[in-house]
Design an enzyme around this catalytic site. Structure first.
Site, PDB file in Angstrom:
ATOM      1  CD1 TRP A 151      -0.266  -1.473   3.157  1.00 57.58           C
ATOM      2  CD2 TRP A 151       0.656   0.274   3.246  1.00 57.58           C
ATOM      3  NE1 TRP A 151       0.743  -1.589   4.140  1.00 57.58           N
ATOM      4  CE2 TRP A 151       0.856  -0.284   4.385  1.00 57.58           C
ATOM      5  CE3 TRP A 151       1.013   1.863   3.343  1.00 57.58           C
ATOM      6  CZ2 TRP A 151       2.022   0.205   5.473  1.00 57.58           C
ATOM      7  CZ3 TRP A 151       1.779   2.289   4.181  1.00 57.58           C
ATOM      8  CH2 TRP A 151       2.110   1.580   5.275  1.00 57.58           C
ATOM      9  CG  ASN A 152       4.986   1.379   0.835  1.00 54.96           C
ATOM     10  OD1 ASN A 152       4.830   0.592  -0.213  1.00 54.96           O
ATOM     11  ND2 ASN A 152       6.142   1.414   1.208  1.00 54.96           N
ATOM     12  N   GLY A 226       6.613  -6.277  -0.846  1.00 51.62           N
ATOM     13  CA  GLY A 226       5.717  -6.556   0.423  1.00 51.62           C
ATOM     14  C   GLY A 226       6.803  -6.586   1.549  1.00 51.62           C
ATOM     15  CD  GLU A 248      13.001  -4.986  -5.417  1.00 52.68           C
ATOM     16  OE1 GLU A 248      13.412  -4.893  -4.190  1.00 52.68           O
ATOM     17  OE2 GLU A 248      13.504  -4.871  -6.348  1.00 52.68           O
ATOM     18  CG  LEU A 249      11.202  -9.469   0.091  1.00 56.80           C
ATOM     19  CD1 LEU A 249      11.677 -10.642   0.760  1.00 56.80           C
ATOM     20  CD2 LEU A 249       9.728  -9.722   0.027  1.00 56.80           C
ATOM     21  CB  CYS A 282      11.004  -0.531   1.028  1.00 56.25           C
ATOM     22  SG  CYS A 282      11.338   0.058  -0.422  1.00 56.25           S
ATOM     23  CD  GLU A 383      10.195  -2.723   6.693  1.00 57.51           C
ATOM     24  OE1 GLU A 383       9.632  -3.718   6.835  1.00 57.51           O
ATOM     25  OE2 GLU A 383      10.504  -2.234   5.790  1.00 57.51           O
TER      26      GLU A 383
END
Ligand code: NAD
Length: 482
Positions: A151-152, A226, A248-249, A282, A383
């Site tokens: 969502w970001n 995510g 992509e974490l 992220c 995080e």
């Protein structure tokens, strides 16, 4: 006040499919406002969407690259023309600032333009011929790509998958996040309308729909952005079907500040990477390492600057940053702040409320700056994804590098120094996908510069040329002997 603006449905073959259930999307900066409704999809919807994408693939893969590039170029215009109505909608559903939503669209457009620019050269067949043999190396589209996004930054993170997938001749089933699905789905519907039916399909939902997509046998690759935990599930589901994955974490980016900088000079620039999107990026700066002799000066200067921040709704004039996106993240960060206060670290709550009356009607948190002697505390190791940043002292540069690397994550990082060569030498020793020198924010990204993580921050790269595009094709070679 009910202020229902829009409804987004499942999109299959350019047809909107009504769902049995819909979920309300509330404005995280004004929770009593309903911004829209989103369809709640099922595994059956996923199957229909994948079948549609597969059927479309059988023709789309035969189109020549020029034709596909024309469509992608037309999609750039669709994104541009959609900013007027969709940027404010995005702000209201995901809680960012107006400029942050504009940046999301801007990076999305630039990404599509980039792949339209490099696609033709990449996909063309290569030939190698010598006296004894003839070889051809063809790059064939894989088929249906499943794209799952958070969502970001929903627009650019989706376009980072749409650009390379379409230019190489694949078709797509896209699953937006259930907590910011509106603007991206309307945008995808408009893009899908300029493409042949079934090239882009959209299914809404959460984990159940994500699992159905990652486990569908006709999906040949999953492009996922995510959290790290979700990424592990995606990876293991995709592996059982031998699907390719790009992951992509999450990240826990360190910034190492060397003793040759003046804190007042660099902190304003450093802060662009800390509180933007309320820290929900992220590759936000999530830990700051400062030489111990400079610690107090650095901490106090940073607190003075952050204290000027105003927290409010993304559409309100004068807000520095907005609310957190969702209840789960809000409670998680609040608990983390309490835990950090109880740990003995120095925690300063700073800034002010732009609209105190509306404060409790949103997931708002004031910015926090932490001085933490414990380099392994919770707020340093995790995080945090919220407006709280720890500053940790180090004695030697070797120790700063060790601290920066003692993490499961390895997305981005930065080194801040007046001596570029010294900073580069330190950067080389950091375990991360990227190290930025004297910057660490959106402006650090550059098209063509591979973006992605090492360790638990992911696999594969986006925003790049060959490293990204090659993950969307299979090589097919032919050879005859003369
Ligand atoms: P999330 O992992 O909760 O969800 C991401 C997406 O996966 C959503 O669409 C969700 O519905 C879906 N999903 C959930 N469970 C699933 C499952 N079992 N199988 C398949 N799909 C599933 O992440 P989030 O909270 O939406 O986003 C925040 C996270 O994303 C942070 O960790 C952030 O660092 C990361 N992120 C990484 C990058 C990057 O480029 N490395 C960029 C942006 C965000």
């Amino acid at each position: 006040m009910l202020n229902l603006e829009c409804q987004v449905d499942i999109l299959i073959n350019n047809q909107e499919v009504l769902a049995q259930n819909y979920a309300e999307i509330h404005d995280p900066g004004k929770l009593t406002d309903v911004v829209g409704r989103v369809a709640v999809g099922t595994a059956e919807d996923v199957d229909k969407a994948v079948q549609a994408a597969h059927n479309a693939f059988l023709d789309w893969r035969k189109t020549n690259s020029k034709e596909r590039i024309e469509k992608i170029t037309a999609a750039v215009k669709v994104v541009q023309d959609s900013m007027g109505d969709l940027v404010p909608l995005l702000v209201r559903e995901h809680g960012g600032m107006l400029w942050e939503a504009q940046t999301d669209f801007g990076i999305g457009m630039a990404t599509l333009e980039y792949y339209a620019g490099i696609g033709e050269n990449f996909v063309k067949t290569e030939f190698i011929e010598d006296d004894s043999s003839w070889v051809s190396i063809e790059k064939k589209a894989k088929g249906v790509i499943g794209a799952i996004v958070p969502w970001n930054m929903p627009v650019c993170l989706t376009m980072m998958k749409v650009g390379p997938a379409l230019v190489t001749g694949n078709t797509m089933v896209i699953k937006p996040s259930p907590t910011a699905p509106l603007a991206i789905s309307i945008l995808l519907k408009r893009i899908a309308a300029i493409l042949p039916d079934g090239v882009i399909n959209v299914v809404h939902g959460d984990a159940g729909v994500g699992v159905a997509l990652t486990r569908h046998p006709l999906v040949k690759k999953i492009a996922f952005t995510g959290g790290t935990e979700t990424g592990a599930q995606v990876n293991s589901n995709a592996a059982s079907f031998f699907k390719a994955v790009t992951l992509e974490l999450g990240g826990n980016d360190p910034a190492i500040i060397l003793d040759d900088v003046n804190p007042a000079d660099i902190i304003p620039k450093l802060l662009k990477g800390v509180y933007t999107r309320s820290g929900q990026i992220c590759f936000a700066v999530k830990r700051i390492y400062v030489q111990e002799k400079m610690l107090d000066k650095f901490f106090n200067t940073m607190c003075d600057i952050v204290n000027e921040y105003k927290v409010g709704h993304g559409l309100a004039e004068g807000a520095s940053f907005g609310p957190l996106n969702n209840n789960k993240q809000y409670n998680l960060v609040k608990a983390m702040i309490e835990n950090t206060k109880n740990s003995g670290a120095v925690v300063r709550e700073l800034g002010s409320k732009l609209n105190p009356e509306g404060w409790d009607n949103g997931y708002f948190l004031l910015p926090h700056v932490v001085k933490d002697e414990d380099h392994l505390s919770q707020i340093v190791s995790c995080e945090q994804f919220g407006p709280i940043i720890p500053i940790i002292p180090y004695k030697t540069v070797e120790q700063a590098i060790e601290y920066a690397n003692e993490t499961e994550y390895g997305l981005c990082s930065s080194v801040w120094s007046s001596d570029i060569q010294r900073a580069l030498a330190i950067g080389q020793q950091i375990e991360a996908g990227s190290t930025f020198i004297n910057n660490h924010s959106f402006e650090s990204l550059s098209l063509g510069m591979p973006f992605g993580g090492v360790k638990n921050s992911g696999m594969g790269r986006e925003l790049a040329g060959e490293p990204t595009l090659s993950a969307y094709i299979d090589y097919h070679t032919m050879r005859y002997l003369k």
